[in-house]
Motif scaffolding. Structure first.
Motif, PDB file in Angstrom:
ATOM      1  N   SER A  43      -8.651   8.779 -11.288  1.00  0.00           N
ATOM      2  CA  SER A  43      -9.505   7.929 -11.871  1.00  0.00           C
ATOM      3  C   SER A  43     -10.368   7.652 -13.140  1.00  0.00           C
ATOM      4  CB  SER A  43     -10.003   6.024 -11.961  1.00  0.00           C
ATOM      5  OG  SER A  43     -10.911   6.841 -10.501  1.00  0.00           O
TER       6      SER A  43
ATOM      7  N   HIS B 131       0.348   1.347  -8.488  1.00  0.00           N
ATOM      8  CA  HIS B 131       0.710   0.819  -9.191  1.00  0.00           C
ATOM      9  C   HIS B 131       1.099   1.013 -10.791  1.00  0.00           C
ATOM     10  CE1 HIS B 131       0.098  -2.305  -5.620  1.00  0.00           C
ATOM     11  NE2 HIS B 131       0.350  -2.834  -6.031  1.00  0.00           N
TER      12      HIS B 131
ATOM     13  N   GLU C 298       0.864  -1.417  -0.026  1.00  0.00           N
ATOM     14  CA  GLU C 298      -0.015  -0.096   0.155  1.00  0.00           C
ATOM     15  C   GLU C 298       0.470   1.353   0.017  1.00  0.00           C
ATOM     16  OE1 GLU C 298      -2.737   0.058   2.524  1.00  0.00           O
ATOM     17  OE2 GLU C 298      -3.979  -1.640   2.461  1.00  0.00           O
TER      18      GLU C 298
ATOM     19  N   GLU D 210      -1.850   7.619  -2.605  1.00  0.00           N
ATOM     20  CA  GLU D 210      -2.188   8.735  -3.608  1.00  0.00           C
ATOM     21  C   GLU D 210      -0.998   9.761  -3.450  1.00  0.00           C
ATOM     22  OE1 GLU D 210      -4.700   8.636  -5.857  1.00  0.00           O
ATOM     23  OE2 GLU D 210      -5.465   6.704  -6.446  1.00  0.00           O
TER      24      GLU D 210
ATOM     25  N   ARG E  20      -7.581  -3.082 -10.801  1.00  0.00           N
ATOM     26  CA  ARG E  20      -7.816  -3.426  -9.829  1.00  0.00           C
ATOM     27  C   ARG E  20      -6.262  -2.358  -9.326  1.00  0.00           C
ATOM     28  NH1 ARG E  20      -7.554  -9.800  -9.700  1.00  0.00           N
ATOM     29  NH2 ARG E  20      -7.124  -8.821 -12.512  1.00  0.00           N
TER      30      ARG E  20
ATOM     31  N   ASP F  90      -4.072   0.825  -8.540  1.00  0.00           N
ATOM     32  CA  ASP F  90      -4.618   2.136  -7.717  1.00  0.00           C
ATOM     33  C   ASP F  90      -2.766   3.222  -8.584  1.00  0.00           C
ATOM     34  OD1 ASP F  90      -1.498   1.185  -6.999  1.00  0.00           O
ATOM     35  OD2 ASP F  90      -2.364   1.656  -4.961  1.00  0.00           O
ATOM     36  N   ALA F  91      -3.481   4.264  -8.073  1.00  0.00           N
ATOM     37  CA  ALA F  91      -1.961   4.818  -9.018  1.00  0.00           C
ATOM     38  C   ALA F  91      -0.956   4.811  -8.703  1.00  0.00           C
ATOM     39  CB  ALA F  91      -2.576   6.752  -8.612  1.00  0.00           C
TER      40      ALA F  91
ATOM     41  N   ARG G  63      -6.605   3.792 -15.291  1.00  0.00           N
ATOM     42  CA  ARG G  63      -6.822   3.558 -14.050  1.00  0.00           C
ATOM     43  C   ARG G  63      -8.189   2.759 -14.611  1.00  0.00           C
ATOM     44  NH1 ARG G  63      -6.337   6.186  -8.459  1.00  0.00           N
ATOM     45  NH2 ARG G  63      -7.247   4.881  -8.632  1.00  0.00           N
TER      46      ARG G  63
ATOM     47  N   THR H  40      -3.563  11.893 -11.038  1.00  0.00           N
ATOM     48  CA  THR H  40      -4.101  10.821 -10.627  1.00  0.00           C
ATOM     49  C   THR H  40      -5.361   9.758 -10.521  1.00  0.00           C
ATOM     50  OG1 THR H  40      -4.193  11.110  -8.315  1.00  0.00           O
ATOM     51  CG2 THR H  40      -1.579  10.263  -9.521  1.00  0.00           C
TER      52      THR H  40
END
Length: 335
Positions: free
Chosen positions: A320, A271, A49, A52, A266, A268-269, A261, A318
């Motif tokens: 979505s 990743h 984790e 962002e 699945r 997040d920013a 995204r 970032t």
């Protein structure tokens, strides 16, 4: 160790490393009677984790980081080095397809007597994964060499014919486009972010679609040869964020990752921006956008328009949400 047979986790493996390398056309060696027994390594526990709000901190962590090859992810790293070298050749004006190319392979690895537990199994898995991916693309080895030292794998290709700039030029009407060359999920295992900041998971991006890679490669090669690309950069170590940071260092840029995204719900920013899915950034003129778009659709190759160069520094949205969704949210909130 290049001529030895391997037993990993109690399982006798297939060809010796020298046989796998020889199958790609390099000068061959015969296996010896030596056997190396080792265990595979599990990744160290990390956090998956990252808020962002920490994108800037994550970018600072990977910027300039040059840690050792992560042994639990040696197979992923070996394929990544090969792909990055091939994409560098593509950016430099590739005139040949992978099945017409011969790679140079330079491996450094500790000797069996000095290697920690897991290092020799990592070596075997790295050579096996690299040879399998190269063979799937039809690429061959011109030479390989092995020396003793810290784990390292370098792959090289001959220079291209007309190298593109590796940094975007200042043209606010032009587009920055991202093309992932693999269909993998965005995973942080084996990434610079995991090594530098401890953020990631036990799974790296799965680089297992050489047919799709070939489709991407041939399409971008056509763009390079047609002269429609203004500049290009490889997305590799450090992920998309590090590539953007380098690509837009002089020009600045405002980019959005909402499309990526939404296509990968699945992820997040963090990743999306730091997973090391191989790909390329390209700058194209606005006048060529319709042509590029039509070719991508015709060849069924995925691409993402990210935004435009210009302004002060790199600015990454970032969210979505699409542009329309953001406008509707603003209207609903009275802003």
């Amino acid at each position: 160790m290049i001529r030895a047979r391997y037993i990993i986790d109690g399982v006798r493996q297939g060809p010796a490393p020298c046989e796998m390398l020889s199958s790609l056309g390099a000068c061959g060696l015969e296996p010896s009677g030596e056997e190396i027994v080792d265990e595979s390594l599990d990744p160290a526990p990390t956090s998956s984790e990252a808020g962002e709000a920490g994108i800037g901190d994550c970018l600072s962590a990977v910027r300039g980081f040059a840690g050792a090859l992560p042994l639990p992810f040696a197979a992923f790293h070996a394929k990544s080095r090969f792909i990055a070298a091939l994409l560098g050749y593509l950016r430099d004006g590739a005139s040949l397809s992978p099945d017409q190319l011969k790679a140079g392979l330079d491996i450094s690895w500790p000797s069996p007597g000095k290697a920690p537990v897991g290092a020799m199994s990592a070596f075997y898995m790295a050579v096996s994964a690299l040879c399998e991916y190269m063979d799937a693309l039809g690429a061959r080895l011109g030479y390989w060499c092995l020396s003793e030292g810290e784990p390292r794998i370098d792959v090289s290709f001959p220079g291209g014919d007309c190298a593109l700039p590796s940094e975007a030029v200042e043209d606010p009407d032009s587009w920055i486009v991202y093309v992932p060359f693999e269909t993998s999920d965005y995973r942080l295992g084996g990434s610079r972010l995991q090594m530098s900041a401890g953020i990631g998971e036990s799974v790296a991006p799965i680089l297992s679609d050489p047919d799709y890679f070939s489709d991407c490669y041939e399409l971008v090669r056509e763009f390079v040869q047609d002269g429609v690309l203004v500049a290009a950069a490889v997305v590799g170590e450090g992920g998309l964020a590090r590539a953007l940071d380098s690509f837009c260092r002089k020009s600045g840029a405002s980019v959005k990752i909402a499309d990526i995204r939404r296509a990968n719900p699945r992820a997040d920013a963090v990743h999306v921006l730091f997973a090391e899915v191989p790909g390329m950034l390209k700058q194209i003129k606005d006048a060529d956008f319709d042509y590029i778009d039509a070719e991508f659709l015709l060849q069924d190759v995925l691409y993402y328009p990210l935004g435009h160069p210009g302004g002060d520094g790199l600015r990454i949205d970032t969210s979505s949400k699409s542009g329309i969704e953001s406008i509707l949210d603003s209207l609903a909130s009275g802003r």
